[in-house]
Structures are given as C-alpha cells and as structure tokens.
Design a protein around this motif. Structure first.
Motif, mmCIF file in Angstrom:
data_model
loop_
_atom_site.group_PDB
_atom_site.id
_atom_site.type_symbol
_atom_site.label_atom_id
_atom_site.label_comp_id
_atom_site.label_asym_id
_atom_site.label_seq_id
_atom_site.Cartn_x
_atom_site.Cartn_y
_atom_site.Cartn_z
ATOM 1 N N LEU A 249 63.098 107.382 17.634
ATOM 2 C CA LEU A 249 63.510 106.036 18.009
ATOM 3 C C LEU A 249 63.490 105.895 19.536
ATOM 4 C CD1 LEU A 249 66.432 105.456 15.486
ATOM 5 C CD2 LEU A 249 64.039 104.777 15.275
ATOM 6 N N ARG A 250 63.093 104.733 19.991
ATOM 7 C CA ARG A 250 62.779 104.545 21.422
ATOM 8 C C ARG A 250 63.992 104.697 22.338
ATOM 9 N NH1 ARG A 250 57.875 102.358 22.680
ATOM 10 N NH2 ARG A 250 58.740 101.390 24.548
ATOM 11 N N LYS A 251 65.176 104.317 21.866
ATOM 12 C CA LYS A 251 66.356 104.431 22.725
ATOM 13 C C LYS A 251 66.577 105.876 23.160
ATOM 14 C CE LYS A 251 71.357 103.923 22.910
ATOM 15 N NZ LYS A 251 72.586 103.418 22.269
ATOM 16 N N TYR A 252 66.423 106.808 22.223
ATOM 17 C CA TYR A 252 66.733 108.212 22.496
ATOM 18 C C TYR A 252 65.606 108.887 23.273
ATOM 19 C CZ TYR A 252 69.919 106.679 18.907
ATOM 20 O OH TYR A 252 70.839 105.945 18.204
ATOM 21 N N LYS A 253 64.381 108.490 22.993
ATOM 22 C CA LYS A 253 63.268 109.033 23.769
ATOM 23 C C LYS A 253 63.329 108.537 25.213
ATOM 24 C CE LYS A 253 59.200 109.438 21.907
ATOM 25 N NZ LYS A 253 57.913 109.107 21.247
ATOM 26 N N PHE A 254 63.686 107.268 25.397
ATOM 27 C CA PHE A 254 63.809 106.720 26.752
ATOM 28 C C PHE A 254 64.943 107.414 27.514
ATOM 29 C CE2 PHE A 254 65.680 103.542 29.673
ATOM 30 C CZ PHE A 254 64.586 103.352 30.508
ATOM 31 N N LYS A 255 66.052 107.657 26.826
ATOM 32 C CA LYS A 255 67.191 108.322 27.454
ATOM 33 C C LYS A 255 66.836 109.723 27.921
ATOM 34 C CE LYS A 255 71.978 109.710 26.453
ATOM 35 N NZ LYS A 255 73.057 109.720 25.424
ATOM 36 N N HIS A 256 65.933 110.402 27.191
ATOM 37 C CA HIS A 256 65.535 111.765 27.541
ATOM 38 C C HIS A 256 64.223 111.806 28.328
ATOM 39 C CE1 HIS A 256 68.610 112.715 24.537
ATOM 40 N NE2 HIS A 256 68.642 113.924 25.054
ATOM 41 N N ASN A 257 63.833 110.651 28.855
ATOM 42 C CA ASN A 257 62.689 110.563 29.779
ATOM 43 C C ASN A 257 61.366 111.020 29.167
ATOM 44 O OD1 ASN A 257 64.396 109.670 31.972
ATOM 45 N ND2 ASN A 257 65.078 111.779 32.199
ATOM 46 N N ASP A 260 55.947 108.884 27.068
ATOM 47 C CA ASP A 260 55.311 107.791 26.318
ATOM 48 C C ASP A 260 56.272 106.654 25.979
ATOM 49 O OD1 ASP A 260 56.910 109.108 24.530
ATOM 50 O OD2 ASP A 260 55.422 109.216 22.920
ATOM 51 N N THR A 261 57.463 106.652 26.586
ATOM 52 C CA THR A 261 58.452 105.618 26.281
ATOM 53 C C THR A 261 58.953 104.989 27.576
ATOM 54 O OG1 THR A 261 59.151 106.948 24.364
ATOM 55 C CG2 THR A 261 60.579 105.132 25.019
ATOM 56 N N SER A 262 58.547 103.733 27.819
ATOM 57 C CA SER A 262 58.879 103.054 29.074
ATOM 58 C C SER A 262 60.174 102.257 28.999
ATOM 59 C CB SER A 262 57.734 102.115 29.472
ATOM 60 O OG SER A 262 57.489 101.165 28.439
ATOM 61 N N ASP A 263 60.661 101.959 27.788
ATOM 62 C CA ASP A 263 61.920 101.240 27.627
ATOM 63 C C ASP A 263 62.504 101.580 26.257
ATOM 64 O OD1 ASP A 263 60.887 99.366 25.565
ATOM 65 O OD2 ASP A 263 59.735 98.533 27.225
#
Length: 333
Positions: A249-257, A260-263
C-alpha cells in the motif's frame, strides 16, 4: 613452559584476555547466519509453523550458547531494547530470521514482527535465564559456593524454603559496588541489581521455581497473533504485511522512502492508500469488498456493516475471540 594465548576455547566458549567475548559472539553469529540463509530458502516452500520450529531448534541455539556469561544488560533497564553493539549484532540475526519466518519486509518494525510471531528479544531471554539461575542460587538449590558470592541482609530471615525477612518483606540483597561497566554487567552484580529492582515482591517470594519461571516470562513475552492454522503461505505473508504496517500500500511505501512511490495517495484517486482505505473504502475494490463483507456476515450471522469501522478492520486482519476457531479461520481466508 606455558604458552601465552590471546584466546582460548573452553567447552565451546571462546575466552579472550579482555573478556569482551567478541570472538565468541562473532563465531556464533557466523554459524547462525548459515541457518538464517537456509530459512530464507525454505520460506518459499515450508509453512510458518515449520520455519518457526527450525529457527528455535537449530538457529537460535547458536546465538544463545553461553549467553548468561556474555550478556551485557541494556544501560536503561534489562527489558529495554537499547542494546550494546555486540548484543545488537546478535539481535540483528534474529530479526533477519523473523523476516524470513513471517514474510515481513526488511525494515518492518521489530516490535510488530516479534508480536506477530510471539518472539521475545534475545536480551530478554538472556535476562530470563540469568534470573532463573540466580533464583536457584538465592534459594540454595545450587552449590553453596555460588551462594557464598552474594551477601544476604541482617538480621537472619526465617523461611522453610524461600528467603524472607522477619517482618514478611521480600528479601533485598546487598548490592555490589562495581568500579567498571564490565564488572557491573557480569553475572552476580547484574543479577543482584535485577533481583532488587526489577523483580516484584510476588516473584521474589515465589517458592516454586516453575511458577517463578512462568511469572518472569509473562512479564515480557508477547502473545502471538493467531492465524488459526491457515496453510496458504502466500496469503499468510500478505496478511502479515498488512498487520505489521509495511506492505505494497502506497502510504507505507512512501513512509519508508520507496523509490517507486512519490506520494501516499491511492492510484484510484479517492484517498490515502492505507489499510482502512484498502479494506473499507477504495472504490477500486467495491465489488470484491461487497462480496467479502457478505461472506463474513454469513459466517457470523449478522450484517458486519453494522459494526464500527475499526472493529471490521480488526476482524478482517485478526479475527475475533467472540467467534470460534473455524469461523475465524474462514474469515481470514
């Protein structure tokens, strides 16, 4: 002529002239890492229960060999997770094993993964074993020459089996006054300190060693999150990733930098892509979600949509103790 040696192995424990146990710890880590590598290969084929048993039987034993001797207590308390360098090296091996057994991604919160598996920190297990041995010494189950290393308070106490002061208060041992950190971390000074400060009155006064172990273990051992015997290895890995808050899920990938996840916004464009959104709100999965909730409602005998959202999320991820094992297993499936 006796030859001087920098190190000496004695019944498997490598002693060095500075007694920092670096060589012993590095040797045990090297052995354990081979087992962790095997676990990673096995994780594609073996169920979690098997992986858990293999780790505890054949890998963890290397990390814990002679550990009550080389244990270095955390500076801010025995049950703390702020470890010294050597203890952190040992813990990092177990963390890699936890990722392999659970299917969690590297970088996931160690506390959450251990809670999922029901594992203790190695430092907590070392402290537990030290205090178990020390209990035997205090209660004179061990040889007398060991009890002679600690000082009991005056006046003499009266007890048939345990050790207790005349006024009924728990026994408090005379503490050591160490001059160095190394000595304060060694067995007797650290155990006396823990006995006086960290053990409760009930624990210190326990007269049965098995009950003492149970009470001590319950003070830090996490309750394993149940998966109700599900044998779907791939599905269980995804379920674990949702539980421990690091997943696709994008929230957790974004949180861990993740690169491939910009937001953290959902690709469908209707909110932040977190667990609540994924399970309960995202329009992308509307038809699948309705089918899921209808099936769950049929299992529990009431419309699950009438419950609060937080309850529905927890029900889908963890099941509920109000329902029997078969129903919970079906819900997680």
């Amino acid at each position: 002529m006796v030859k001087s040696e920098v190190e000496h192995k004695h019944i498997g424990l490598i002693l060095d002239k500075k007694l920092n146990f670096n060589s012993h710890i590095n040797a045990q880590i090297k052995k354990a890492n081979k087992g962790v590598g095997a676990l990673k290969c096995m994780s594609k084929y073996a169920p979690r229960k098997t992986l858990d048993m293999v780790y505890k039987s054949h890998v963890r034993s290397h990390l814990e060999y002679c550990d009550i001797i080389f244990h270095q207590p955390p500076a801010d308390g025995e049950l703390s997770t702020k470890l010294s360098v050597n203890m952190e090296k040992l813990e990092s091996v177990q963390i890699q094993a936890a990722y392999a057994v659970s299917g969690a991604w590297k970088g996931t919160s160690t506390i959450k993964v251990y809670r999922e598996l029901g594992w203790e920190w190695l430092s907590q297990r070392r402290w537990y074993r030290r205090m178990t041995v020390f209990y035997k010494i205090v209660h004179k189950i061990s040889p007398k020459y060991l009890a002679d290393c600690i000082t009991f308070p005056d006046p003499p106490w009266i007890s048939v089996y345990g050790r207790q002061l005349p006024n009924g208060e728990p026994l408090i041992l005379t503490p050591f006054v160490p001059r160095t950190d190394k000595f304060s971390s060694s067995f007797f000074p650290s155990c006396v300190f823990s006995w006086n400060r960290f053990l409760t009155s009930v624990q210190r006064n326990e007269t049965d060693i098995n009950k003492f172990k149970i009470k001590l273990l319950s003070s830090f051992k996490p309750n394993k999150c149940d998966y109700y015997g599900i044998d779907d290895k791939v599905g269980l890995r995804f379920l674990t990733q949702l539980r421990v808050d690091l997943n696709p899920l994008r929230k957790y990938k974004f949180k861990h930098n993740f690169a491939d996840t910009s937001d953290e916004l959902c690709s469908f464009g209707d909110g932040i892509d977190d667990i609540h959104h994924y399970l309960l709100y995202c329009h992308w999965y509307l038809d699948i979600r309705n089918s899921l909730l209808d099936n769950v409602s049929g299992l529990i005998g009431t419309n699950v949509r009438n419950f609060k959202r937080i309850f529905i999320k927890n029900l889908l991820l963890y099941g509920c103790k109000d329902y029997n094992r078969d129903i919970n297993r079906a819900i997680l499936h």
